[in-house]
Design an enzyme around this catalytic site. Structure first.
Site, mmCIF file in Angstrom:
data_model
loop_
_atom_site.group_PDB
_atom_site.id
_atom_site.type_symbol
_atom_site.label_atom_id
_atom_site.label_comp_id
_atom_site.label_asym_id
_atom_site.label_seq_id
_atom_site.Cartn_x
_atom_site.Cartn_y
_atom_site.Cartn_z
ATOM 1 N N HIS A 1 37.390 12.520 9.004
ATOM 2 C CA HIS A 1 37.513 13.612 8.033
ATOM 3 C C HIS A 1 38.922 14.154 7.977
ATOM 4 O O HIS A 1 39.626 14.221 8.990
ATOM 5 C CB HIS A 1 36.546 14.745 8.411
ATOM 6 C CG HIS A 1 36.572 15.090 9.872
ATOM 7 N ND1 HIS A 1 37.307 16.119 10.373
ATOM 8 C CD2 HIS A 1 35.988 14.490 10.948
ATOM 9 C CE1 HIS A 1 37.155 16.168 11.694
ATOM 10 N NE2 HIS A 1 36.364 15.173 12.077
ATOM 11 N N HIS B 1 36.488 19.995 8.385
ATOM 12 C CA HIS B 1 36.083 18.941 7.446
ATOM 13 C C HIS B 1 36.562 19.363 6.062
ATOM 14 O O HIS B 1 35.903 20.117 5.363
ATOM 15 C CB HIS B 1 34.571 18.725 7.474
ATOM 16 C CG HIS B 1 34.099 18.097 8.754
ATOM 17 N ND1 HIS B 1 33.263 17.015 8.801
ATOM 18 C CD2 HIS B 1 34.387 18.377 10.046
ATOM 19 C CE1 HIS B 1 33.042 16.663 10.070
ATOM 20 N NE2 HIS B 1 33.707 17.499 10.845
ATOM 21 N N GLU C 1 37.127 8.584 13.580
ATOM 22 C CA GLU C 1 36.186 8.489 14.693
ATOM 23 C C GLU C 1 35.117 7.423 14.497
ATOM 24 O O GLU C 1 34.006 7.717 14.073
ATOM 25 C CB GLU C 1 35.538 9.846 14.975
ATOM 26 C CG GLU C 1 34.987 10.592 13.783
ATOM 27 C CD GLU C 1 34.487 11.995 14.177
ATOM 28 O OE1 GLU C 1 33.793 12.118 15.194
ATOM 29 O OE2 GLU C 1 34.826 12.953 13.462
ATOM 30 N N ASP D 1 41.328 17.134 17.187
ATOM 31 C CA ASP D 1 39.918 16.753 17.377
ATOM 32 C C ASP D 1 39.934 15.365 18.010
ATOM 33 O O ASP D 1 40.476 14.426 17.409
ATOM 34 C CB ASP D 1 39.254 16.764 15.983
ATOM 35 C CG ASP D 1 37.788 16.353 15.987
ATOM 36 O OD1 ASP D 1 37.220 16.118 17.067
ATOM 37 O OD2 ASP D 1 37.225 16.261 14.877
ATOM 38 N N GLU E 1 37.761 8.907 19.223
ATOM 39 C CA GLU E 1 38.346 9.661 18.108
ATOM 40 C C GLU E 1 39.756 10.139 18.437
ATOM 41 O O GLU E 1 40.042 10.557 19.557
ATOM 42 C CB GLU E 1 37.466 10.892 17.803
ATOM 43 C CG GLU E 1 38.024 11.794 16.699
ATOM 44 C CD GLU E 1 37.087 12.954 16.348
ATOM 45 O OE1 GLU E 1 36.283 13.356 17.223
ATOM 46 O OE2 GLU E 1 37.180 13.448 15.212
ATOM 47 N N ASP F 1 33.511 15.173 23.175
ATOM 48 C CA ASP F 1 34.275 15.409 21.947
ATOM 49 C C ASP F 1 34.779 16.855 21.993
ATOM 50 O O ASP F 1 33.979 17.796 22.085
ATOM 51 C CB ASP F 1 33.332 15.188 20.751
ATOM 52 C CG ASP F 1 34.062 15.131 19.413
ATOM 53 O OD1 ASP F 1 35.173 15.680 19.310
ATOM 54 O OD2 ASP F 1 33.480 14.556 18.468
#
Ligand code: MN
Ligand code: MN
Length: 319
Positions: free
Chosen positions: A176, A184, A209, A116, A303, A105
Site C-alpha cells: 500500500h 493505506h 508485503e 511499516d 515487508e 509486523d
C-alpha cells in the site's frame, strides 16, 4: 509588467516552501524507517518458544517509544495460519509454541511519516522454503521498483517468485501507498498479476508485503477484532463514548490502535467495552478483524517500506 513579476516571486517562494516541507517529510520517513528496521532486527531474540504474546508486543512497542518513535499501529503477532492483524489483548496468556511460524509486523511514525515492516520467524525449522518465498518475492519486487513501473507488474513478479517455490501468494492482501498519517493511502500493490494501472512516481512511499501461503492463498475475517482505526466522528448518545472518541482523535488520529491501549481511559472495564461498542455501531471506527488463510495453511510474510527514487527504490526499513 510588475504584476507578473510579483506573481513569479510569489510562485518561487511557494516552491521553496514546498521543497522544505518535502525535505522535512522525507527526513521523517527515513527516521521512522530506520527505527522500525533497527527494532525488527531484534525480533529473533524476542519471538522464542515460551515467551508470551503480550510481553513480545509490549516490548516491541516500548522499544519504538524508547527509540524516539511513535506507534503507527499495534505490534501484530500472527502465528501459523493467521496471516495478519492479531495483537494480544491485555489479559492474553498465550505463549509462543515450539514449532510456530511467527509473523511480527511493526509500525513506527514520526509526525505521521510511517515505517511499516515485518518478518517471519520459523521456530519449526521446517518452513525455510515458505519463509524464503516471501523474502525472495520482496527482494524481486523491490529490485524492479522505479518510476513508471506499473503496480500490476510488481504483483506478477511477486506471484512468480512464490509459485515457483510451490506456494501461493495471498491474493487478497496487498502492499500500500503511505502518506503522512495515512497508512493505506489509496494505491495498492497486489501480490498477484493484475491489470492495476498505477505507475510508480519518484517520491512515492510504499509498503510492499508479499505473503506466501501453504494453504489456499486467500484470507478471510475471523470473528476476533483487536485493532481499530477512526473513520468518522458521528453524533454519539453516551457521554463516555464521546470521551473515548476524543481520546482516540487526540492520540491516534486516523492511525490503527489496539483495544489494549485504551485500558487506562476509564476506571471501569465495562464502561470501556460499552463505549467501544457504541463507537463501532455508529460507524466511528473501522475494525481490522484477525485474518486467517481459508485453507488453514501456514503463512509467511516479509515487508519493507520503500521510497521511489530517480531510478530505483530505496529501502527505508533496513535491518
Ligand atoms: Mn505491516
Ligand atoms: Mn503494511
Amino acid at each position: 509588467m510588475a504584476g507578473e513579476e510579483n506573481a513569479e516571486e510569489q510562485h518561487e517562494h511557494t516552491e521553496a516552501e514546498l521543497g522544505e516541507e518535502r525535505q522535512k517529510m522525507e527526513k521523517n520517513f527515513a527516521e521512522a524507517g530506520r527505527i522500525a528496521g533497527s527494532i525488527l532486527r531484534e525480533v529473533p531474540k524476542l519471538a522464542l518458544p515460551g515467551e508470551s504474546f503480550l510481553d513480545i508486543a509490549e516490548s516491541l512497542e516500548k522499544m519504538i517509544i524508547d527509540a524516539g518513535g511513535r506507534l503507527a499501529f499495534p505490534a501484530n503477532i500472527s502465528i501459523n495460519d493467521i496471516a495478519a492483524h492479531f495483537t494480544p489483548e491485555l489479559d492474553n496468556k498465550t505463549l509462543v509454541g515450539e514449532t510456530d511460524v511467527v509473523k511480527i509486523d511493526i509500525g513506527v511514525h514520526i509526525e505521521g511519516c510511517i515505517g511499516d515492516t515485518a518478518l517471519t520467524v520459523d521456530l519449526s525449522g521446517e518452513q525455510g522454503r515458505l519463509v524464503e518465498a516471501s523474502e525472495a518475492a520482496l527482494a524481486a519486487a523491490i529490485s524492479m521498483m522505479k518510476p513508471g513501473v506499473r503496480v500490476g507488474k510488481i504483483g506478477e513478479e511477486i506471484e512468480r517468485e512464490i509459485t515457483s517455490r510451490g506456494f501461493k501468494p495471498i491474493e487478497n492482501l496487498t502492499g500500500h501507498k503511505i502518506e503522512p498519517f495515512a497508512l493505506h493511502a489509496g494505491v495498492e500493490i497486489p501480490n498477484i498479476k493484475s491489470n492495476a494501472s498505477y505507475e510508480l512516481q519518484e517520491g512515492d512511499i510504499f509498503a510492499i508485503e508479499p505473503f506466501a501461503s501453504a494453504g489456499s492463498g486467500r484470507v478471510a475475517d475471523t470473528t476476533q477484532v483487536e485493532i481499530f482505526s477512526l473513520q468518522s466522528t458521528p453524533k454519539l448518545r453516551m457521554k463516555y463514548s464521546r470521551e473515548l472518541l476524543t481520546h482516540i482523535v487526540h492520540n491516534y488520529f486516523s492511525l490503527p490502535f489496539a483495544e489494549r491501549w485504551l485500558s487506562g481511559v476509564f476506571k471501569s472495564r465495562l464502561t470501556l467495552s460499552s463505549s467501544l461498542r457504541e463507537l463501532l455501531n455508529s460507524g466511528a471506527l473501522h475494525p481490522y478483524p484477525v485474518l486467517r488463510d481459508t485453507g488453514r495453511g501456514l503463512v509467511a510474510q516479509r515487508e519493507h517500506t520503500v521510497m521511489i527514487e530517480h531510478d530505483s527504490a530505496k529501502v527505508l526499513t533496513v535491518m
